[in-house]
Design an enzyme around this catalytic site. Structure first.
Site, PDB file in Angstrom:
ATOM      1  CD1 TRP A 101      -2.021  -2.168   2.064  1.00 42.36           C
ATOM      2  CD2 TRP A 101      -2.903  -1.458   0.133  1.00 42.36           C
ATOM      3  NE1 TRP A 101      -3.003  -3.055   1.690  1.00 42.36           N
ATOM      4  CE2 TRP A 101      -3.558  -2.649   0.518  1.00 42.36           C
ATOM      5  CE3 TRP A 101      -3.291  -0.832  -1.051  1.00 42.36           C
ATOM      6  CZ2 TRP A 101      -4.568  -3.231  -0.239  1.00 42.36           C
ATOM      7  CZ3 TRP A 101      -4.304  -1.407  -1.817  1.00 42.36           C
ATOM      8  CH2 TRP A 101      -4.934  -2.586  -1.409  1.00 42.36           C
ATOM      9  CG  ASP A 168      -3.112   3.805   4.308  1.00 42.92           C
ATOM     10  OD1 ASP A 168      -4.157   3.617   4.959  1.00 42.92           O
ATOM     11  OD2 ASP A 168      -2.819   3.140   3.293  1.00 42.92           O
ATOM     12  CE  LYS A 192      -8.491  -3.480   4.219  1.00 43.46           C
ATOM     13  NZ  LYS A 192      -7.528  -2.533   3.720  1.00 43.46           N
TER      14      LYS A 192
HETATM   15  C1  LIG Z   1      -6.993  -2.072   2.364  1.00 47.75           C
HETATM   16  C2  LIG Z   1      -5.972  -1.015   2.413  1.00 47.75           C
HETATM   17  C3  LIG Z   1      -5.902  -0.016   1.428  1.00 47.75           C
HETATM   18  C4  LIG Z   1      -6.810   0.024   0.230  1.00 47.75           C
HETATM   19  O1  LIG Z   1      -8.069   0.406   0.630  1.00 47.75           O
HETATM   20  P1  LIG Z   1      -9.257   0.627  -0.426  1.00 47.75           P
HETATM   21  O2  LIG Z   1     -10.314   1.196   0.463  1.00 47.75           O
HETATM   22  O3  LIG Z   1      -9.603  -0.724  -0.978  1.00 47.75           O
HETATM   23  O4  LIG Z   1      -8.803   1.557  -1.472  1.00 47.75           O
HETATM   24  C5  LIG Z   1      -4.930   0.958   1.564  1.00 47.75           C
HETATM   25  N1  LIG Z   1      -4.081   0.957   2.605  1.00 47.75           N
HETATM   26  C6  LIG Z   1      -4.112   0.005   3.562  1.00 47.75           C
HETATM   27  C7  LIG Z   1      -3.127   0.047   4.679  1.00 47.75           C
HETATM   28  C8  LIG Z   1      -5.060  -1.010   3.493  1.00 47.75           C
HETATM   29  O5  LIG Z   1      -5.108  -1.948   4.446  1.00 47.75           O
END
Ligand SMILES: *Cc1c(COP(=O)(O)O)cnc(C)c1O
Length: 358
Positions: A101, A168, A192
């Site tokens: 990511w 993030d 998540k």
């Molecule tokens: C799942 C995830 C993403 C991607 O998320 P989307 O909502 O599918 O775009 C980005 N960063 C992390 C750390 C993730 O776990």
């Protein structure tokens, strides 16, 4: 009985939240309409989003300069929306490359300004968190990924940064207390640890905005959503509603300190078994182990048994344990809503499997 859901995302949600959400879809608060049929500007949904913002502010102890936004497009949209809002073409943002990511965030940021990678664990298949790098004070911001969902590493301590941190937090958002003061911007896809897929939470310190010179489409400008309280256009009403229910649930659990204690207990239970069991081993540096996504594999000697173990987890009502293809083995995601009893069931199966196959 409900299955033990170890999926990385979309992931487990608290049972009372799902029950309440189902009721709201059928008939919202006895008004003989579904929540899904209500105007996003009507009194019912206005109350929902106001409560969601108030709970988020309270649970994270957000100072007033931090705004809570409910956006769409997933965390993946934030990979470019953050640099688009913060970085001019002649300015530099610094990133750490700690996983898939983070890597995607780096690629997107390059379209908007200069990007410098301060540290990377790529050549070790991202099995640790690099530390001790120097953060240049001329940088516009430092981008971090707090928890690397795919590889199972987590930042247990944020570096001291002379520039605002953009983070993030998708896969460990609201899993532990955080002091937000070093952060200019935090983003997290809801699916998540918060709610259904379809909304992304952004928490932004207002004063870091407004310095870029490029044309900003309204839908990609954080200031639009600050000004309109996330209601510039039709927001994802259902994901926001369910997220609000999860925030209510989280508050009832005792907030972030209490949930962190539970998350530590669950993770310790599984990591202890991984270390003690002769058939299994962890995949990342112990000090960087994630409390949310627990990655492990079978010892080489037993590697042929991996499929068999996975089949047994399924037969015992456990789902989502197959590791990501870039790591292999197993990944147990133990987000806030997971009960200790589910982790115990997995540990019991690992012990039983070792007795039979070891
Ligand atoms: C799942 C995830 C993403 C991607 O998320 P989307 O909502 O599918 O775009 C980005 N960063 C992390 C750390 C993730 O776990």
């Amino acid at each position: 009985m409900k299955k033990h859901n170890f999926s990385a995302g979309p992931a487990i949600l608290p049972a009372p939240v799902l029950k309440e959400a189902a009721k709201a879809v059928a008939n919202y608060q006895g008004i003989d309409l579904s929540l899904l049929e209500l105007s996003h500007r009507g009194p019912e949904f206005t109350a929902v989003i106001e409560e969601a913002n108030a709970l988020m502010t309270e649970i994270l102890s957000l100072p007033p300069e931090y705004k809570v936004l409910w956006l769409t497009g997933g965390a993946s949209t934030q990979f470019f929306m953050a640099p688009m809002n913060l970085l001019n073409e002649d300015e530099t943002a610094v990133y750490t490359d700690t996983g898939t990511w983070a890597n995607k965030a780096i690629k997107e940021a390059k379209g908007f300004g200069k990007v410098e990678i301060l540290a990377s664990s790529k050549d070790q298949n991202y099995n640790f968190i690099p530390k001790g790098y120097k953060i240049p004070k001329e940088a516009k911001y430092l981008h971090l990924t707090s928890n690397n969902t795919i590889f199972g590493t987590q930042l247990h301590k944020f570096p001291k940064s002379p520039v605002p941190i953009v983070c993030d937090m998708s896969s460990d958002f609201l899993s532990r207390p955080v002091d937000v003061s070093p952060f200019g911007l935090i983003y997290a896809g809801a699916q998540k640890n918060l709610g259904p897929a379809g909304t992304t939470v952004v928490i932004v310190r207002e004063d870091i905005l407004g310095t870029v010179k490029r044309f900003m489409p309204a839908m990609l400008d954080y200031r639009t959503f600050i000004k309109e309280n996330s209601l510039y256009n039709t927001p994802p009403v259902f994901p926001i509603y369910v997220s609000m229910l999860t925030l209510r649930w989280l508050k009832k659990q005792g907030g972030l300190k209490a949930i962190q204690r539970k998350n530590k207990t669950k993770a310790a239970l599984l990591y202890t078994e991984i270390d003690a069991n002769p058939l299994f081993k962890g995949t990342v540096a112990k000090e960087d182990r994630s409390l949310m996504n627990i990655c492990y594999v079978m010892e080489e000697k037993y590697a042929a048994l991996e499929k068999e173990f996975l089949a047994e987890t399924e037969a015992n009502g456990m789902v989502g344990l197959q590791g990501h293809r870039s790591v292999g083995g197993f990944r147990a995601s133990t987000y806030n809503a997971m009960q200790k009893s589910s982790v115990q069931a997995l540990v019991d199966l690992m012990q039983d499997f070792a007795r039979r196959k070891g």
